[in-house]
Design an enzyme around this catalytic site. Structure first.
Site, short mmCIF file in Angstrom:
data_model
loop_
_atom_site.label_atom_id
_atom_site.label_comp_id
_atom_site.label_asym_id
_atom_site.label_seq_id
_atom_site.Cartn_x
_atom_site.Cartn_y
_atom_site.Cartn_z
N THR A 143 0.82 -1.21 0.00
CA THR A 143 0.00 0.00 0.00
C THR A 143 0.85 1.26 0.00
O THR A 143 0.69 2.14 -0.84
CB THR A 143 -0.89 0.01 1.27
N VAL A 144 1.82 1.34 0.94
CA VAL A 144 2.63 2.56 1.05
C VAL A 144 3.61 2.67 -0.11
O VAL A 144 3.74 3.72 -0.76
CB VAL A 144 3.36 2.60 2.40
N LYS B 136 6.45 3.13 12.16
CA LYS B 136 6.60 3.64 13.53
C LYS B 136 7.05 2.56 14.51
O LYS B 136 7.79 2.83 15.45
CB LYS B 136 5.30 4.28 14.02
N VAL C 135 4.60 9.41 12.15
CA VAL C 135 3.67 10.01 13.11
C VAL C 135 2.75 10.98 12.35
O VAL C 135 3.23 11.92 11.73
CB VAL C 135 4.39 10.79 14.22
N GLY D 256 1.00 10.37 9.66
CA GLY D 256 0.86 10.10 8.22
C GLY D 256 1.20 11.31 7.38
O GLY D 256 2.33 11.79 7.37
N GLY E 232 -12.17 -1.08 6.13
CA GLY E 232 -10.72 -1.08 5.86
C GLY E 232 -9.94 -0.13 6.74
O GLY E 232 -8.75 0.07 6.53
N ASP F 295 0.22 1.37 19.01
CA ASP F 295 0.56 2.22 17.86
C ASP F 295 0.78 3.66 18.31
O ASP F 295 1.74 4.33 17.89
CB ASP F 295 -0.57 2.13 16.82
N LYS G 253 4.28 6.17 18.43
CA LYS G 253 4.32 7.54 17.91
C LYS G 253 4.74 8.53 19.01
O LYS G 253 5.40 9.54 18.73
CB LYS G 253 2.95 7.90 17.32
N1 HSE Z 1 -3.19 1.92 12.23
C1 HSE Z 1 -2.77 3.27 12.18
C2 HSE Z 1 -3.96 4.19 12.44
C3 HSE Z 1 -2.14 3.57 10.87
O1 HSE Z 1 -5.09 3.70 12.51
O2 HSE Z 1 -3.79 5.39 12.62
C4 HSE Z 1 -1.33 4.81 10.81
O3 HSE Z 1 -0.27 4.78 11.71
#
Ligand code: HSE
Length: 380
Positions: free
Chosen positions: A10-11, A87, A114, A116, A169, A183, A187
């Site tokens: 994806t990225v 991250k 951090v 996006g 998604g 997550d 960050k």
């Molecule tokens: N899973 C992360 C989110 C993706 O929902 O923000 C971006 O770091």
């Protein structure tokens, strides 16, 4: 400038698509699995990239800890700079990467890790040219904000809302890192180094997620004019700092309370510029790809902002002292004012003490929850 991508998911595809529109940035090599070599630029041998003298910058777009960690470390050791949005790997191996980069004169650059597409780490750097930063905080996870926002606005409970986020998604099939706050903790580790030069780890930070946030909790806080958000934060005073990740019951009139869907908002407070807020998409192929390509352009323009570790900064949990609401059926050795169904307000404890209370409560009530409850007077 020739660059290499590690991964074309994806990225990686987002980065490739944006680079194709730019003059002078050529993706000449892409590392992919042996059964996915669909393009003449692709190789499954990382050594091909390390050995290519024209490639000075490697973009890691794989995710996960290994082999991303090994590839990043090898690239930095070989004097190649690395851009990544990963991250987890950055937070986990931050000290190793920073020290390697210093040793070889290479760079670790991770704007997209951090927030996006939100220009967060670069803004921190810009602010620090003049000011000391005293705090960073924000909604740093889109998945959990989507869930909390939907529960605030609709009737569904946590499980139904998570299933909807997965269907759309936003949430992964295994959502643990998001809903358990890991997550966000990753960050916070990165933001803390960027803002204060303070090195911390996810294990040092009290981290509470939203896995057990219930519809009843939502109703309790709604009755008090508050909206629950998962907030990561770090503060600094002199040579002391502290961080936390926890659900926070924000007053409804705050900007944070109104952040919709899967958006992020990141805030900082600094000496002369005062409070600043940065809002946008914290995930997704093109916003994340955009931030990575911004890093590529900064690198090409010779902007080389290195992370620095100040060994004299000391963790001090008392910096994050405030009021907490604990919702549990467990008997706890603390009194508190009744706040709602099974919920009590406990004033004047710090984030580590709150986390310890939650841990005790969960010995007999596995779904207990704790919420920071900032005083409304703090928000002018
Ligand atoms: N899973 C992360 C989110 C993706 O929902 O923000 C971006 O770091």
């Amino acid at each position: 400038m020739d660059i290499a991508l590690l991964g074309h998911g994806t990225v990686g595809r987002g980065v490739d698509e944006i680079c194709a529109k730019l003059d002078g940035v050529d993706v000449t090599r892409i590392l992919e699995l042996p059964d996915r070599l669909t393009d003449e630029r692709m190789t499954s041998n990382f050594q091909d990239i390390l050995d290519d003298p024209d490639i000075t910058l490697v973009l890691e777009c794989m995710g996960g800890l290994e082999p991303a960690h090994t590839f990043i470390a090898d690239a930095l050791a070989a004097g190649k700079s690395v851009v990544t949005s990963n991250k987890a790997v950055v937070a986990h191996y931050l000290q190793e990467f920073v020290e390697l980069a210093h040793t070889t004169g290479s760079q670790l650059i991770c704007e997209a890790a951090v927030g996006g597409g939100v220009p967060w780490l670069s803004s921190i750097r810009q602010v620090r040219r003049i000011d000391e930063i005293s705090s960073v905080s924000g909604i740093m996870n889109g998945t959990t904000n989507f869930i909390l926002d939907a529960m605030h606005k609709g009737d569904a409970d946590f499980a139904e809302t998570l299933a909807e986020a997965q269907r759309l998604g936003y949430a992964e099939r295994d959502p643990s890192a998001d809903i358990d706050g890991i997550d966000v903790a990753n960050k916070v580790v990165i933001s803390t180094l960027a803002a204060f030069d303070a090195l911390t780890t996810v294990d040092q930070i009290p981290v509470t997620g939203i896995r057990h946030f219930s519809k009843t909790d939502e109703e309790t806080f709604k009755a008090h004019g508050r909206t629950v958000k998962l907030i990561g934060r770090a503060v600094r005073e002199g040579d002391r700092f502290a961080c936390a990740v926890e659900p926070v019951a924000m007053p409804d009139f705050t900007v944070e309370a109104s952040i919709p869907s899967n958006f992020n908002i990141l805030s900082l407070d600094a000496e002369t510029v005062g409070p600043l807020k940065f809002y946008g998409q914290g995930a997704g192929s093109l916003p994340t790809g955009n931030a990575m390509v911004q890093d590529v352009l900064d690198y090409r323009e010779g902007k080389r902002p290195a992370f620095r570790i100040d060994p004299d900064l000391i963790w001090d949990a008392t910096l994050l002292t405030g009021d907490y609401v604990i919702r549990t059926t467990a008997n706890l050795p603390v009194d508190g004012k009744v706040y709602g169904a099974n919920a009590r307000l406990i004033e004047g404890i710090n984030a580590e003490e709150a986390y310890a209370l939650l841990t005790t409560a969960r010995e007999t009530d596995s779904e207990a929850m704790i919420f920071a409850r900032p005083r409304k007077a703090l928000f002018k």
